[in-house]
Design a protein around this motif. Sequence first.
Motif, PDB file in Angstrom:
ATOM      1  N   HIS A   1      47.222  51.804  44.735  1.00 50.02           N
ATOM      2  CA  HIS A   1      45.942  52.356  45.202  1.00 50.02           C
ATOM      3  C   HIS A   1      45.775  52.339  46.713  1.00 50.02           C
ATOM      4  CE1 HIS A   1      44.652  52.581  41.093  1.00 50.02           C
ATOM      5  NE2 HIS A   1      44.834  51.282  40.920  1.00 50.02           N
ATOM      6  N   VAL A   2      46.691  51.730  47.437  1.00 53.92           N
ATOM      7  CA  VAL A   2      46.480  51.571  48.881  1.00 53.92           C
ATOM      8  C   VAL A   2      46.854  52.839  49.658  1.00 53.92           C
ATOM      9  CG1 VAL A   2      48.745  50.706  49.658  1.00 53.92           C
ATOM     10  CG2 VAL A   2      46.636  49.803  50.685  1.00 53.92           C
TER      11      VAL A   2
ATOM     12  N   LEU B   1      48.369  41.614  48.533  1.00 52.33           N
ATOM     13  CA  LEU B   1      48.664  42.391  47.324  1.00 52.33           C
ATOM     14  C   LEU B   1      48.581  43.890  47.588  1.00 52.33           C
ATOM     15  CD1 LEU B   1      46.788  40.824  44.263  1.00 52.33           C
ATOM     16  CD2 LEU B   1      49.259  40.911  44.690  1.00 52.33           C
ATOM     17  N   CYS B   2      47.682  44.277  48.480  1.00 52.30           N
ATOM     18  CA  CYS B   2      47.501  45.705  48.771  1.00 52.30           C
ATOM     19  C   CYS B   2      48.813  46.371  49.185  1.00 52.30           C
ATOM     20  CB  CYS B   2      46.464  45.902  49.879  1.00 52.30           C
ATOM     21  SG  CYS B   2      44.820  45.323  49.450  1.00 52.30           S
TER      22      CYS B   2
ATOM     23  N   CYS C   1      50.463  47.759  46.107  1.00 52.37           N
ATOM     24  CA  CYS C   1      49.554  48.349  45.120  1.00 52.37           C
ATOM     25  C   CYS C   1      49.578  49.885  45.189  1.00 52.37           C
ATOM     26  CB  CYS C   1      48.135  47.845  45.409  1.00 52.37           C
ATOM     27  SG  CYS C   1      46.907  48.466  44.250  1.00 52.37           S
TER      28      CYS C   1
ATOM     29  N   GLY D   1      41.964  45.152  40.431  1.00 50.13           N
ATOM     30  CA  GLY D   1      42.445  46.529  40.399  1.00 50.13           C
ATOM     31  C   GLY D   1      43.917  46.685  40.735  1.00 50.13           C
ATOM     32  N   PHE D   2      44.563  45.588  41.083  1.00 54.30           N
ATOM     33  CA  PHE D   2      45.961  45.660  41.521  1.00 54.30           C
ATOM     34  C   PHE D   2      46.868  46.251  40.444  1.00 54.30           C
ATOM     35  CE2 PHE D   2      50.169  43.537  41.603  1.00 54.30           C
ATOM     36  CZ  PHE D   2      50.650  44.132  42.761  1.00 54.30           C
TER      37      PHE D   2
ATOM     38  N   CYS E   1      43.261  40.428  42.858  1.00 47.33           N
ATOM     39  CA  CYS E   1      42.471  41.649  42.769  1.00 47.33           C
ATOM     40  C   CYS E   1      42.560  42.208  41.356  1.00 47.33           C
ATOM     41  CB  CYS E   1      42.996  42.681  43.763  1.00 47.33           C
ATOM     42  SG  CYS E   1      42.072  44.227  43.680  1.00 47.33           S
TER      43      CYS E   1
ATOM     44  N   PRO F   1      39.147  46.465  52.170  1.00 49.65           N
ATOM     45  CA  PRO F   1      39.015  45.092  51.691  1.00 49.65           C
ATOM     46  C   PRO F   1      39.436  44.090  52.762  1.00 49.65           C
ATOM     47  CG  PRO F   1      40.860  46.200  50.598  1.00 49.65           C
ATOM     48  CD  PRO F   1      40.163  47.232  51.418  1.00 49.65           C
TER      49      PRO F   1
ATOM     50  N   CYS G   1      41.514  51.020  50.346  1.00 51.66           N
ATOM     51  CA  CYS G   1      41.642  50.951  48.889  1.00 51.66           C
ATOM     52  C   CYS G   1      41.133  52.236  48.252  1.00 51.66           C
ATOM     53  CB  CYS G   1      40.850  49.754  48.352  1.00 51.66           C
ATOM     54  SG  CYS G   1      40.900  49.662  46.554  1.00 51.66           S
TER      55      CYS G   1
ATOM     56  N   LEU H   1      40.654  52.849  45.150  1.00 50.55           N
ATOM     57  CA  LEU H   1      39.748  52.615  44.021  1.00 50.55           C
ATOM     58  C   LEU H   1      38.291  52.622  44.464  1.00 50.55           C
ATOM     59  CD1 LEU H   1      41.161  49.820  41.677  1.00 50.55           C
ATOM     60  CD2 LEU H   1      41.015  52.277  41.286  1.00 50.55           C
TER      61      LEU H   1
ATOM     62  N   PHE I   1      35.047  47.705  44.429  1.00 51.11           N
ATOM     63  CA  PHE I   1      36.087  47.630  45.456  1.00 51.11           C
ATOM     64  C   PHE I   1      35.566  48.146  46.793  1.00 51.11           C
ATOM     65  CE2 PHE I   1      38.045  47.906  41.338  1.00 51.11           C
ATOM     66  CZ  PHE I   1      38.902  46.818  41.370  1.00 51.11           C
TER      67      PHE I   1
HETATM   68  S1  SF4 Z   1      43.079  47.769  44.081  1.00 53.88           S
HETATM   69 FE1  SF4 Z   1      43.044  45.747  45.055  1.00 53.88          FE
HETATM   70  S2  SF4 Z   1      45.171  45.349  45.608  1.00 53.88           S
HETATM   71 FE2  SF4 Z   1      44.975  47.542  45.235  1.00 53.88          FE
HETATM   72  S3  SF4 Z   1      44.546  48.468  47.225  1.00 53.88           S
HETATM   73 FE3  SF4 Z   1      42.582  48.058  46.250  1.00 53.88          FE
HETATM   74  S4  SF4 Z   1      41.976  46.047  47.002  1.00 53.88           S
HETATM   75 FE4  SF4 Z   1      44.175  46.275  47.404  1.00 53.88          FE
END
Ligand code: SF4
Length: 59
Positions: free
Chosen positions: A15-16, A9-10, A13, A52-53, A50, A43, A30, A32, A39
């Motif tokens: 946030h990555v 998923l990262c 996303c 936070g995704f 996730c 990860p 991540c 976040l 988090f």
């Molecule tokens: S919020 Fe979740 S999906 Fe997004 S970068 Fe962080 S660990 Fe990965």
Amino acid sequence: MTQAFPTSLCQRCVHVRRIESDRGSVFLQCGLARTDLRFKKYPPQPVHRCAGFREEARS
Ligand code: SF4
């Protein structure tokens, strides 16, 4: 840059951050993790679920 863990998923996303080492290894960091203790900065991959995704907008 090669895509590490393409099914994670990262990869999709907002946030990555992709960090590439001098040896060419790619780490998914991540964003976040800076503000939310739930988090991890790095990860364990691949991430399939996730809280936070948030999907990155595609152009
Ligand atoms: S919020 Fe979740 S999906 Fe997004 S970068 Fe962080 S660990 Fe990965």
